[in-house]
Design an enzyme around this catalytic site. Structure first.
Site, short mmCIF file in Angstrom:
data_model
loop_
_atom_site.label_atom_id
_atom_site.label_comp_id
_atom_site.label_asym_id
_atom_site.label_seq_id
_atom_site.Cartn_x
_atom_site.Cartn_y
_atom_site.Cartn_z
N GLY A 22 173.94 43.00 -14.42
CA GLY A 22 174.78 44.15 -14.11
C GLY A 22 174.73 45.28 -15.11
O GLY A 22 174.38 45.12 -16.27
N LEU A 199 181.67 47.02 -13.85
CA LEU A 199 180.71 47.44 -12.85
C LEU A 199 179.51 46.51 -12.73
O LEU A 199 178.50 46.88 -12.16
CB LEU A 199 180.20 48.86 -13.19
CG LEU A 199 181.26 49.95 -13.28
CD1 LEU A 199 180.62 51.26 -13.71
CD2 LEU A 199 181.96 50.13 -11.94
N ASP A 200 179.64 45.30 -13.28
CA ASP A 200 178.48 44.44 -13.43
C ASP A 200 178.09 43.68 -12.16
O ASP A 200 178.13 42.46 -12.10
CB ASP A 200 178.68 43.47 -14.60
CG ASP A 200 180.08 42.86 -14.62
OD1 ASP A 200 180.93 43.33 -13.87
OD2 ASP A 200 180.30 41.93 -15.41
N THR A 201 177.67 44.42 -11.13
CA THR A 201 177.03 43.85 -9.96
C THR A 201 175.74 43.15 -10.40
O THR A 201 175.04 43.66 -11.26
CB THR A 201 176.68 44.96 -8.95
OG1 THR A 201 177.89 45.58 -8.52
CG2 THR A 201 175.93 44.42 -7.75
N VAL A 202 175.41 42.02 -9.80
CA VAL A 202 174.19 41.31 -10.19
C VAL A 202 173.10 41.52 -9.15
O VAL A 202 173.39 41.68 -7.96
CB VAL A 202 174.45 39.80 -10.39
CG1 VAL A 202 175.46 39.59 -11.50
CG2 VAL A 202 174.92 39.13 -9.10
#
Length: 386
Positions: A22, A199-202
């Protein structure tokens, strides 16, 4: 910012796997955990491909590993919404068939990417009874019911909630209560502080031994989001993109994005970056795409803090491979770029004994949302007869 390109001359077998835990803020104190989860995701994908799996299977396996980590904002440990519930978004795209599957605002399922993957698979089976077109994107309760009816087990929110996500919810709730009592300027500052950290979408991008590419992305969304909100991770062309080259003069590309969903949706950044990768200079093309199509996009003209990040993989058949029937070789370029304070990435080939990881950070003095960092590498992948 100049790219730091690391060129490798040795040949690799089977694949390239590139993951991201992310774009957002990654504290030094947890750097080891972020890197470790990227390494595990890479290893899981490599194991799948070594066992004969293709890109779509590998990308699913890697993303499940990222979703299962309590340190990422996807699956287990996802941000809680205003109601204190977990609602996840995920999508996956196959570069060979160009099929796509996605879920949004999904609760009660441990691995949202499994539902997206199953939706993609079902679309390949053709029409349903009475000529109905099978869905490729489901949201909310309907997505949960569909998943369970197709054999994907339910998982209560309390089992997916971690101490970290719960404490974050309580902290953010106190901030919101405080914001209601103070001036508008301070309210906005509190919002920005909250968003920059969560905001750490993977995401994962893969190229397999046959040269097929695939991409996938998963997210718990913004902290304290309104129930029912769906971020870029589920939207077509926004969260991920994968497309095999249809001509020898073109590149196969795979992209996954992370950051502020609303910014990424309005710019369709995943597809924009994929299109940009057809240019001769990959680094320059990504730099211009991030600057012109994202930070300075007319669709974000009213935003003074544009937050996002991408991982990009592109590949083409090497010149010598085009002239030989015995050797299949791919030249692969992998890059990452972000406007957030930091981004954690990992990458690995099937010949590597372990994955390499890196936490990329903006240069000193750079302002998040207004500046960008870009790095990457190049390698040659091939299958050579014994």
């Amino acid at each position: 910012t100049k790219a730091q390109i690391r060129k490798k001359k040795k040949s690799f077998y089977f694949l390239m796997i590139f993951t991201s835990s992310g774009a957002g803020y990654h504290s030094e104190s947890k750097a080891k955990e972020y890197k470790h989860v990227c390494k595990r995701a890479c290893q899981r994908a490599v194991d799948r491909l070594r066992a004969g799996g293709l890109a779509l299977e590998a990308v699913t396996s890697a993303l499940m590993e990222l979703e299962d980590s309590p340190f990422t904002n996807a699956g287990t440990g996802s941000n809680l919404n205003l109601s204190g519930e977990i609602e996840c978004d995920a999508s996956i795209m196959d570069g060979k068939s160009l099929n796509y599957g996605a879920v949004g605002a999904l609760s009660g399922i441990k691995n949202p990417v499994l539902v997206a993957r199953r939706l993609l698979s079902e679309t390949q089976k053709g029409k349903l009874s009475a000529g109905r077109i099978p869905p490729c994107f489901l949201v909310g309760k309907g997505a949960e019911q569909w998943a369970i009816s197709h054999g994907i087990p339910a998982c209560p929110t309390e089992k997916m909630t971690t101490k970290f996500s719960l404490s974050g919810y309580k902290r953010n709730k106190r901030k919101m209560e405080l914001a209601e009592q103070v001036e508008t300027k301070r309210k906005r500052q509190l919002c920005e502080e909250n968003n920059s950290a969560c905001l750490d979408t993977v995401g994962v991008v893969v190229v397999d031994r046959e040269g097929n590419v695939a991409a996938a992305v998963s997210s718990g969304g913004l902290a304290m989001k309104h129930p029912g909100r769906v971020g870029q991770a589920a939207h077509y062309g926004c969260g991920c993109w994968a497309e095999n080259a249809r001509d020898v003069s073109l590149y196969s590309t795979a992209v996954s994005t992370s950051g502020s969903g609303e910014h990424l949706i309005r710019t369709m950044l995943a597809r924009e970056c994929s299109t940009a990768m057809q240019a001769e200079n990959a680094h320059q093309a990504l730099l211009e795409a991030m600057q012109n199509k994202f930070i300075s996009s007319p669709f974000l003209a009213g935003e003074d803090c544009v937050l996002g990040g991408v991982i990009v993989l592109r590949c083409c058949t090497c010149g010598e491979a085009q002239r030989s029937e015995d050797i299949q070789a791919l030249l692969v370029e992998f890059l990452w770029s972000h406007t957030t304070e930091s981004m954690c990435v990992g990458y690995m080939s099937a010949q590597d004994s372990k994955a390499r990881t890196h936490i990329s950070r903006l240069p000193p003095g750079a302002v998040a949302g207004q500046s960008l960092a870009i790095e990457g590498g190049v390698c040659r992948l091939g299958t050579v007869s014994d």
